[in-house]
Write an enzyme that holds these catalytic residues in place. Sequence first.
Site, mmCIF file in Angstrom:
data_model
loop_
_atom_site.group_PDB
_atom_site.id
_atom_site.type_symbol
_atom_site.label_atom_id
_atom_site.label_comp_id
_atom_site.label_asym_id
_atom_site.label_seq_id
_atom_site.Cartn_x
_atom_site.Cartn_y
_atom_site.Cartn_z
ATOM 1 N N TYR A 1 -5.284 5.282 -8.100
ATOM 2 C CA TYR A 1 -5.571 5.291 -6.661
ATOM 3 C C TYR A 1 -6.939 4.668 -6.422
ATOM 4 O O TYR A 1 -7.958 5.347 -6.457
ATOM 5 C CB TYR A 1 -5.528 6.733 -6.163
ATOM 6 C CG TYR A 1 -5.807 6.933 -4.687
ATOM 7 C CD1 TYR A 1 -4.999 6.351 -3.718
ATOM 8 C CD2 TYR A 1 -6.856 7.734 -4.261
ATOM 9 C CE1 TYR A 1 -5.252 6.561 -2.363
ATOM 10 C CE2 TYR A 1 -7.115 7.949 -2.906
ATOM 11 C CZ TYR A 1 -6.304 7.360 -1.963
ATOM 12 O OH TYR A 1 -6.553 7.571 -0.636
ATOM 13 N N TYR B 1 0.838 -1.201 0.000
ATOM 14 C CA TYR B 1 0.000 0.000 0.000
ATOM 15 C C TYR B 1 0.873 1.251 0.000
ATOM 16 O O TYR B 1 1.768 1.398 0.827
ATOM 17 C CB TYR B 1 -0.916 0.007 1.222
ATOM 18 C CG TYR B 1 -2.039 0.988 1.066
ATOM 19 C CD1 TYR B 1 -3.206 0.614 0.408
ATOM 20 C CD2 TYR B 1 -1.935 2.289 1.524
ATOM 21 C CE1 TYR B 1 -4.238 1.521 0.224
ATOM 22 C CE2 TYR B 1 -2.962 3.197 1.342
ATOM 23 C CZ TYR B 1 -4.110 2.807 0.699
ATOM 24 O OH TYR B 1 -5.127 3.709 0.518
#
Lengths: 392, 137
Positions: A342, A292
């Site tokens: 994203y 992440y």
Amino acid sequence: MTTDLRAKCAIAGLGQTRMGKNFDHPNAMGFAIEAIELALEDAGLSREDLDGLLVNPGVTWMENAMASFSLQQAMGLTDLTLTATMNLGGATAGAMIMHATQAIAAGMANVVACVFADAPLRPPSPEKGKAAGGSAAAYGFARGLNAYYGQFGVNAAYAFVAQRHMHLYGTRQEHLGAIAVAERDWANLNPAAQFYDAPMTMADYNAARWVVEPFHLYDCCLVSNGGLAVIVTSAERAKSLKHPPVYILGMGQGHPGGDPMDTLVSGAPLAKKTAFKMAGIELGDIDFAELYDCYTFTVLVTLEDYGFCKKGEGGPFVEGGRIGPKGSLPVNTGGGQLSSFYMWGMTPVAEAVVQMRGEAAARQVPRHDIGLVSGNGGILSTHSTLVLGANP
Amino acid sequence: MASVGRPIPAVTPDMAGFFEGARRGQLMVEKCDHCGALRFPAHDLCAKCLGRGATWVPVSGRGEIYSFNIMHQVYHPAFAAEVPYAVIVVKLEEGPKMISNLVGIKPHEIRIGMPVEVTFERGGEDLMIPKFRPRAR
């Protein structure tokens, strides 16, 4: 009491809309539906096969506490046996896949769609000649005294943590830059990336404007419209579907609490413990990692916290292109959220599935038997670990 | 005045004691009525003992820079003329941390560990708001 969930379930379908300045739908719900349709088609399943729906609403529909029911109605799904609207920030994608796996293993559902979608970008407005909306300020993160002091948004809060890491461990700007450059190098091998065909050198990184020191523009994730869904089903059922199953070997969560500025440690050590034990693997078994990356700094901390290097040595570890396309540890092989798109925790999940299936074309990593996927929410507040395997 | 136009915080009931102290030139934190733990900002209950009830108490106003950032992006028009400006985290001698600004120093001269002390400025028409300034060690 334990029940062995290793390789009981698999990811059988992946659906990804176009990403970035995509205005195909007026809101996030539309992107969610398109992503689920694509994931079902990818798996060779139809809407009627779905009996589970887990939803992670993005920023633009986060306040819809019953988003999963709204979505169920919007796409005409009937007789579901599992649904939930979930939010652990960037750890949600992993957590949804865990919840789906547990439910399927318990006989509570058979085919579960897990979806993230968001639409923070607005089409260019003819009056103003520029895109409207979508700024972090609109998300309402700052109130009271913080607003008076000018402390706005998540960027600014993460910057505090990064600054302490730099102070305590000697982490330098170029270390963060090395992560941004490596991910950009990967993105330039990924036609679906928002920064495909946009090479970036360390000099380009350093020349980009500051957002909030110590973060340059390219230390921060992109903003994307789009939707991303995966279909989770039993390993047995997955074997009969269109693609080779991506087996879920290990799952774990870790949510440390407290103030991340004090520890500079994410939830990864806790989540890793559970997930690696379930998968029966060690760090050396990992072929590639999709970590992440809301910021470059998040990747640096996550590498440390999984034990790829010692605490505080993340900076030197990423030097010399180690995590880039020619490096020894492939990380964020699609360009990550910094350079591809994203979609919160679905970005690393999706890239892991593509790599695991061997469909990553120019960016395909040579060994892709075992992949690590991390999710991270808040300011190093929540964490999910998935260990995925090409074999059961 | 540098702070003209900044979004003025609402004096919510839970933070009233903080602003009353500031008006007297005292920096205040909450002290749990049960276990004595100090905290900031105000909370309904104590995260350590889960006790309800707390009293605002003055602290020394001294601490050191725990972390900081330097903001370049303008999120609110009041800051358009101020960027780049620093936001600091102060760790008070008594323990709690506070987000604030540091006056009397350029943003790029700020260092973690720097000793600071509280100072007050007028915010809006009738509030005093704490900021910090460097102090000798």
